[in-house]
Design a protein around this motif. Structure first.
Motif, PDB file in Angstrom:
ATOM      1  N   LEU A 217       0.875  -1.574   0.198  1.00  0.00           N
ATOM      2  CA  LEU A 217       0.231  -0.218   0.202  1.00  0.00           C
ATOM      3  C   LEU A 217       0.297   1.532   0.216  1.00  0.00           C
ATOM      4  O   LEU A 217       1.404   1.469   0.443  1.00  0.00           O
ATOM      5  CB  LEU A 217      -0.765   0.125   1.088  1.00  0.00           C
ATOM      6  N   LYS A 218       0.204   2.531  -0.749  1.00  0.00           N
ATOM      7  CA  LYS A 218       1.174   3.201  -0.622  1.00  0.00           C
ATOM      8  C   LYS A 218      -0.077   4.422   0.356  1.00  0.00           C
ATOM      9  O   LYS A 218      -0.975   3.681   1.084  1.00  0.00           O
ATOM     10  CB  LYS A 218       0.507   4.482  -1.972  1.00  0.00           C
ATOM     11  N   ALA A 219       1.456   5.297   0.540  1.00  0.00           N
ATOM     12  CA  ALA A 219       0.186   5.664   2.540  1.00  0.00           C
ATOM     13  C   ALA A 219      -0.698   7.120   2.012  1.00  0.00           C
ATOM     14  O   ALA A 219      -0.733   7.606   1.486  1.00  0.00           O
ATOM     15  CB  ALA A 219       1.486   7.020   2.822  1.00  0.00           C
TER      16      ALA A 219
ATOM     17  N   ARG B 152      -1.117 -11.573  -5.945  1.00  0.00           N
ATOM     18  CA  ARG B 152      -0.053 -11.284  -6.793  1.00  0.00           C
ATOM     19  C   ARG B 152      -0.498 -10.195  -7.669  1.00  0.00           C
ATOM     20  O   ARG B 152       0.195  -9.896  -8.812  1.00  0.00           O
ATOM     21  CB  ARG B 152      -0.447 -12.540  -7.630  1.00  0.00           C
ATOM     22  N   SER B 153      -1.476  -9.851  -7.199  1.00  0.00           N
ATOM     23  CA  SER B 153      -2.281  -8.088  -8.130  1.00  0.00           C
ATOM     24  C   SER B 153      -1.881  -7.358  -6.998  1.00  0.00           C
ATOM     25  O   SER B 153      -1.648  -6.479  -7.432  1.00  0.00           O
ATOM     26  CB  SER B 153      -3.837  -8.661  -8.191  1.00  0.00           C
ATOM     27  N   GLY B 154      -1.210  -7.088  -5.742  1.00  0.00           N
ATOM     28  CA  GLY B 154      -0.639  -6.552  -5.380  1.00  0.00           C
ATOM     29  C   GLY B 154      -1.395  -5.478  -4.177  1.00  0.00           C
ATOM     30  O   GLY B 154      -1.354  -4.164  -3.992  1.00  0.00           O
ATOM     31  N   PHE B 155      -2.653  -6.288  -3.422  1.00  0.00           N
ATOM     32  CA  PHE B 155      -3.631  -6.285  -2.926  1.00  0.00           C
ATOM     33  C   PHE B 155      -2.871  -7.232  -1.419  1.00  0.00           C
ATOM     34  O   PHE B 155      -3.216  -8.334  -1.418  1.00  0.00           O
ATOM     35  CB  PHE B 155      -4.220  -6.020  -3.255  1.00  0.00           C
ATOM     36  N   PRO B 156      -2.826  -5.813   0.009  1.00  0.00           N
ATOM     37  CA  PRO B 156      -2.549  -7.187   1.264  1.00  0.00           C
ATOM     38  C   PRO B 156      -3.815  -7.619   1.512  1.00  0.00           C
ATOM     39  O   PRO B 156      -5.068  -7.009   1.029  1.00  0.00           O
ATOM     40  CB  PRO B 156      -2.435  -5.798   1.887  1.00  0.00           C
ATOM     41  N   VAL B 157      -3.973  -8.393   2.314  1.00  0.00           N
ATOM     42  CA  VAL B 157      -5.042  -9.891   2.776  1.00  0.00           C
ATOM     43  C   VAL B 157      -4.863 -10.161   4.216  1.00  0.00           C
ATOM     44  O   VAL B 157      -3.894 -10.155   4.895  1.00  0.00           O
ATOM     45  CB  VAL B 157      -5.009 -11.193   1.614  1.00  0.00           C
ATOM     46  N   PHE B 158      -6.356  -9.346   4.694  1.00  0.00           N
ATOM     47  CA  PHE B 158      -6.328  -9.689   6.472  1.00  0.00           C
ATOM     48  C   PHE B 158      -7.420 -10.975   7.096  1.00  0.00           C
ATOM     49  O   PHE B 158      -7.980 -10.692   5.889  1.00  0.00           O
ATOM     50  CB  PHE B 158      -6.541  -8.013   6.532  1.00  0.00           C
TER      51      PHE B 158
END
Length: 207
Positions: A30-32, A177-183
């Motif tokens: 993520l960007k800030a 793989r798509s560049g998104f964090p998962v929680f």
């Protein structure tokens, strides 16, 4: 004490391995965000109420959505059992394409700095097209996350049932793989985001 030392050396204190992993992927993907104003979007009624508590406890802000935004959401959101406020609670397990549209509308609002989007796997998988709808929701989150220009954290909620854990593992791989964090939880996402923002707030005067 460690709490005094960490800020001086630019380190962030965490208290568990899951918290550390959440924070690592937050920094990695993520960007800030511009601030702490957060929109929480998902389904599940009770989960949205808990989400609001978790966000407030972590120090995030959940501003009420502008009237125009609520009106735009109300045009396609069923009135029964949903909410177009913040948190936004929709019938996405049965209407998966609505999740993309909802995030797109909410993220376009200048009052929102970032999005937490959550999906409950167990309930969705009980539906006739449950797994297909999960794929549609995740694909929609990834697509709108690339388009909207604001940080998007994805939460895949599961209580540990084998079928849902398997689905969560597969979908998590797609997101990463798509560049998104998962929680794994909204609370974990909120805490990681809050620490992430605090880090950038403290660095700002030195940049």
């Amino acid at each position: 004490p460690w709490s005094a030392l960490f800020p001086q050396c630019g380190a962030i204190q965490v208290y568990s391995l899951p918290d550390m992993l959440d924070l690592m992927q937050t920094f990695l993907y993520l960007k800030a965000p511009a601030g702490r104003r957060t929109a929480v979007i998902g389904g599940g009624g009770g989960a949205s109420v808990i989400a609001a508590d978790d966000c407030f406890a972590a120090g995030l802000q959940l501003p009420p959505l502008y009237t125009k935004v609520r009106e735009d959401l109300a045009r396609f959101t069923p009135s029964a059992g949903t909410s177009v406020r913040n948190p936004v609670d929709g019938n996405y397990p049965r209407r998966p394409h609505d999740l993309y549209t909802t995030i797109k509308i909410v993220a376009a609002s200048p009052q929102i700095d970032m999005i937490i989007s959550h999906v409950g796997l167990e309930f969705t998988l009980t539906l006739p097209k449950g797994r297909e709808n999960l794929d549609i929701m995740v694909e929609g989150m990834i697509k709108v996350g690339r388009e909207c220009g604001k940080p998007l954290a994805i939460v895949l909620r599961t209580s540990g049932a084998p079928q849902s854990v398997q689905a969560a593992t597969e979908l998590q791989d797609v997101c990463l793989r798509s560049g998104f964090p998962v929680f794994n939880s909204i609370g974990g996402a909120a805490l990681a985001l809050s620490k992430f923002i605090k880090y950038h707030e403290e660095r700002a005067p030195w940049e």
